[in-house]
Scaffold this motif. Structure first.
Motif, PDB file in Angstrom:
ATOM      1  N   ALA A 285      12.095   0.009   0.551  1.00 31.57           N
ATOM      2  CA  ALA A 285      11.319  -0.157  -0.676  1.00 31.57           C
ATOM      3  C   ALA A 285      11.099   1.179  -1.375  1.00 31.57           C
ATOM      4  O   ALA A 285      11.172   1.275  -2.608  1.00 31.57           O
ATOM      5  CB  ALA A 285       9.978  -0.823  -0.365  1.00 31.57           C
ATOM      6  N   LEU A 286      10.827   2.231  -0.604  1.00 31.94           N
ATOM      7  CA  LEU A 286      10.635   3.559  -1.182  1.00 31.94           C
ATOM      8  C   LEU A 286      11.912   4.069  -1.843  1.00 31.94           C
ATOM      9  O   LEU A 286      11.869   4.645  -2.936  1.00 31.94           O
ATOM     10  CB  LEU A 286      10.188   4.543  -0.098  1.00 31.94           C
ATOM     11  CG  LEU A 286       8.724   4.524   0.315  1.00 31.94           C
ATOM     12  CD1 LEU A 286       8.488   5.526   1.450  1.00 31.94           C
ATOM     13  CD2 LEU A 286       7.814   4.863  -0.869  1.00 31.94           C
ATOM     14  N   VAL A 287      13.042   3.872  -1.164  1.00 38.28           N
ATOM     15  CA  VAL A 287      14.315   4.314  -1.729  1.00 38.28           C
ATOM     16  C   VAL A 287      14.609   3.576  -3.026  1.00 38.28           C
ATOM     17  O   VAL A 287      15.008   4.187  -4.031  1.00 38.28           O
ATOM     18  CB  VAL A 287      15.463   4.099  -0.711  1.00 38.28           C
ATOM     19  CG1 VAL A 287      16.821   4.351  -1.365  1.00 38.28           C
ATOM     20  CG2 VAL A 287      15.283   5.016   0.492  1.00 38.28           C
TER      21      VAL A 287
ATOM     22  N   VAL B 160      10.567  13.678  -3.806  1.00 37.73           N
ATOM     23  CA  VAL B 160      10.870  12.300  -3.425  1.00 37.73           C
ATOM     24  C   VAL B 160      11.587  12.271  -2.083  1.00 37.73           C
ATOM     25  O   VAL B 160      11.248  11.473  -1.184  1.00 37.73           O
ATOM     26  CB  VAL B 160      11.732  11.614  -4.503  1.00 37.73           C
ATOM     27  CG1 VAL B 160      12.211  10.250  -4.024  1.00 37.73           C
ATOM     28  CG2 VAL B 160      10.958  11.479  -5.800  1.00 37.73           C
ATOM     29  N   PHE B 161      12.579  13.132  -1.923  1.00 39.39           N
ATOM     30  CA  PHE B 161      13.329  13.195  -0.669  1.00 39.39           C
ATOM     31  C   PHE B 161      12.397  13.555   0.485  1.00 39.39           C
ATOM     32  O   PHE B 161      12.446  12.935   1.556  1.00 39.39           O
ATOM     33  CB  PHE B 161      14.444  14.230  -0.794  1.00 39.39           C
ATOM     34  CG  PHE B 161      15.208  14.459   0.479  1.00 39.39           C
ATOM     35  CD1 PHE B 161      16.117  13.519   0.938  1.00 39.39           C
ATOM     36  CD2 PHE B 161      15.022  15.612   1.232  1.00 39.39           C
ATOM     37  CE1 PHE B 161      16.826  13.713   2.118  1.00 39.39           C
ATOM     38  CE2 PHE B 161      15.722  15.820   2.411  1.00 39.39           C
ATOM     39  CZ  PHE B 161      16.621  14.869   2.860  1.00 39.39           C
TER      40      PHE B 161
ATOM     41  N   ASN C 127       2.170   5.832  -3.384  1.00 39.58           N
ATOM     42  CA  ASN C 127       3.148   6.796  -3.880  1.00 39.58           C
ATOM     43  C   ASN C 127       3.251   6.775  -5.399  1.00 39.58           C
ATOM     44  O   ASN C 127       3.461   7.816  -6.024  1.00 39.58           O
ATOM     45  CB  ASN C 127       4.518   6.513  -3.254  1.00 39.58           C
ATOM     46  CG  ASN C 127       4.681   7.150  -1.880  1.00 39.58           C
ATOM     47  OD1 ASN C 127       5.065   8.296  -1.754  1.00 39.58           O
ATOM     48  ND2 ASN C 127       4.341   6.402  -0.839  1.00 39.58           N
ATOM     49  N   VAL C 128       3.116   5.592  -6.010  1.00 38.14           N
ATOM     50  CA  VAL C 128       3.250   5.484  -7.461  1.00 38.14           C
ATOM     51  C   VAL C 128       1.977   5.913  -8.178  1.00 38.14           C
ATOM     52  O   VAL C 128       2.003   6.722  -9.108  1.00 38.14           O
ATOM     53  CB  VAL C 128       3.605   4.037  -7.861  1.00 38.14           C
ATOM     54  CG1 VAL C 128       3.543   3.871  -9.380  1.00 38.14           C
ATOM     55  CG2 VAL C 128       4.993   3.690  -7.370  1.00 38.14           C
ATOM     56  N   ILE C 129       0.843   5.378  -7.731  1.00 43.36           N
ATOM     57  CA  ILE C 129      -0.410   5.589  -8.453  1.00 43.36           C
ATOM     58  C   ILE C 129      -1.114   6.872  -8.042  1.00 43.36           C
ATOM     59  O   ILE C 129      -1.628   7.617  -8.876  1.00 43.36           O
ATOM     60  CB  ILE C 129      -1.362   4.382  -8.250  1.00 43.36           C
ATOM     61  CG1 ILE C 129      -0.705   3.112  -8.809  1.00 43.36           C
ATOM     62  CG2 ILE C 129      -2.702   4.634  -8.929  1.00 43.36           C
ATOM     63  CD1 ILE C 129      -1.516   1.847  -8.563  1.00 43.36           C
TER      64      ILE C 129
ATOM     65  N   ILE D 171       0.838  -1.209   0.000  1.00 41.08           N
ATOM     66  CA  ILE D 171       0.000   0.000   0.000  1.00 41.08           C
ATOM     67  C   ILE D 171       0.864   1.247   0.000  1.00 41.08           C
ATOM     68  O   ILE D 171       0.556   2.245  -0.666  1.00 41.08           O
ATOM     69  CB  ILE D 171      -0.957  -0.016   1.203  1.00 41.08           C
ATOM     70  CG1 ILE D 171      -1.987  -1.129   1.033  1.00 41.08           C
ATOM     71  CG2 ILE D 171      -1.659   1.333   1.364  1.00 41.08           C
ATOM     72  CD1 ILE D 171      -2.871  -1.347   2.234  1.00 41.08           C
ATOM     73  N   LEU D 172       1.971   1.209   0.740  1.00 42.35           N
ATOM     74  CA  LEU D 172       2.884   2.351   0.771  1.00 42.35           C
ATOM     75  C   LEU D 172       3.422   2.660  -0.622  1.00 42.35           C
ATOM     76  O   LEU D 172       3.394   3.816  -1.071  1.00 42.35           O
ATOM     77  CB  LEU D 172       4.041   2.042   1.726  1.00 42.35           C
ATOM     78  CG  LEU D 172       5.159   3.082   1.807  1.00 42.35           C
ATOM     79  CD1 LEU D 172       4.635   4.380   2.386  1.00 42.35           C
ATOM     80  CD2 LEU D 172       6.314   2.545   2.641  1.00 42.35           C
TER      81      LEU D 172
END
Length: 242
Positions: free
Chosen positions: A88-90, A125-126, A32-34, A27-28
């Motif tokens: 995963a985000l990085v 992003v940061f 962030n992507v969609i 979900i995280l």
């Protein structure tokens, strides 16, 4: 099997922890992507046209799952998931940057559309990664400490209270870090958007309280545990056992 009190530092095998962690990270990333890049609007009966970032619909669910992780498995287990989400985000940001930057084939005409969807502003992003890291750890800490204070009662007060503080930290970091000083973003606008998104996320958490109760109750019964973080090291950098 009756739930047995224990501390989150005690290692043990859990039946459903991996699934909850997978849901948290999924979900995280997807929010962030969609959802992050789209600005949506709905026409409300009284308030009129309401404009909002589409990601606000699903990103708060990661906080709900974070609450479930801390409530059921304890702070140390939640810490593992937060670091997994952070990593995963990085990686997602790095992969998006590499793929977008790769020269497109001469006969492939979708580069502009691809950049519009997956292209990322490094500053945003940061800000997103830093805000997530800080907000989630604050949320989990408040959740765990409040469970001790309330002696495990009034779950709703912990889920809403921890989200109120955690999302407050998230919004206070993300919006100024991402938009302050950017053309078109006045200081007043940054504050208004931050406060509005904060209120929406906390409200979403409150609305999902019945779902949180149902999931927490189901997991506790299946796992046969009741975790209290009485002896937990709350440092985000402490090594989690188990």
């Amino acid at each position: 099997m009756e739930n047995q009190p224990e501390t989150s530092a005690k290692p043990r095998g859990y039946k459903y922890f991996d699934f909850v962690m997978a849901a948290f990270v999924t979900i995280l990333l997807l929010s962030n992507v969609i959802g992050a890049g789209k600005v949506a609007q709905v026409d409300l009966p009284v308030a009129g046209m309401f404009v909002f970032g589409a990601g606000v619909l699903f990103f708060p669910v990661s906080y709900v799952i974070g609450d479930i992780l801390t409530e059921v498995y304890g702070y140390a287990a939640a810490r593992r998931c937060i670091w997994a989400g952070f990593g995963a985000l990085v990686f997602m940001a790095f992969m998006a940057w590499v793929v977008v930057a790769l020269p497109p084939a001469a006969d492939w005409g979708n580069q502009a559309a691809y950049e519009a969807v997956f292209g990322q502003v490094p500053r945003i992003v940061f800000a997103s990664i830093v805000a997530f890291w800080a907000g989630e750890f604050v949320n989990s800490y408040v959740m765990a400490r409040m469970k001790i204070w309330t002696q495990g009662k009034a779950l709703w007060s912990r889920t809403i209270g921890s989200t109120f503080v955690g999302q407050g930290v998230d919004s206070a970091i993300f919006y100024p870090l991402a938009f302050l000083g950017v053309d078109g973003w006045t200081t007043e606008l940054v504050m208004i958007v931050a406060l509005t998104q904060w209120a929406l996320k906390v409200g979403w958490e409150a609305a999902l309280t019945p779902v949180t109760y149902a999931v927490v109750g189901w997991l506790k019964r299946r796992e046969g545990i009741e975790v209290f973080d009485t002896d937990t090291n709350f440092s985000p950098f402490a090594k989690s056992e188990g």
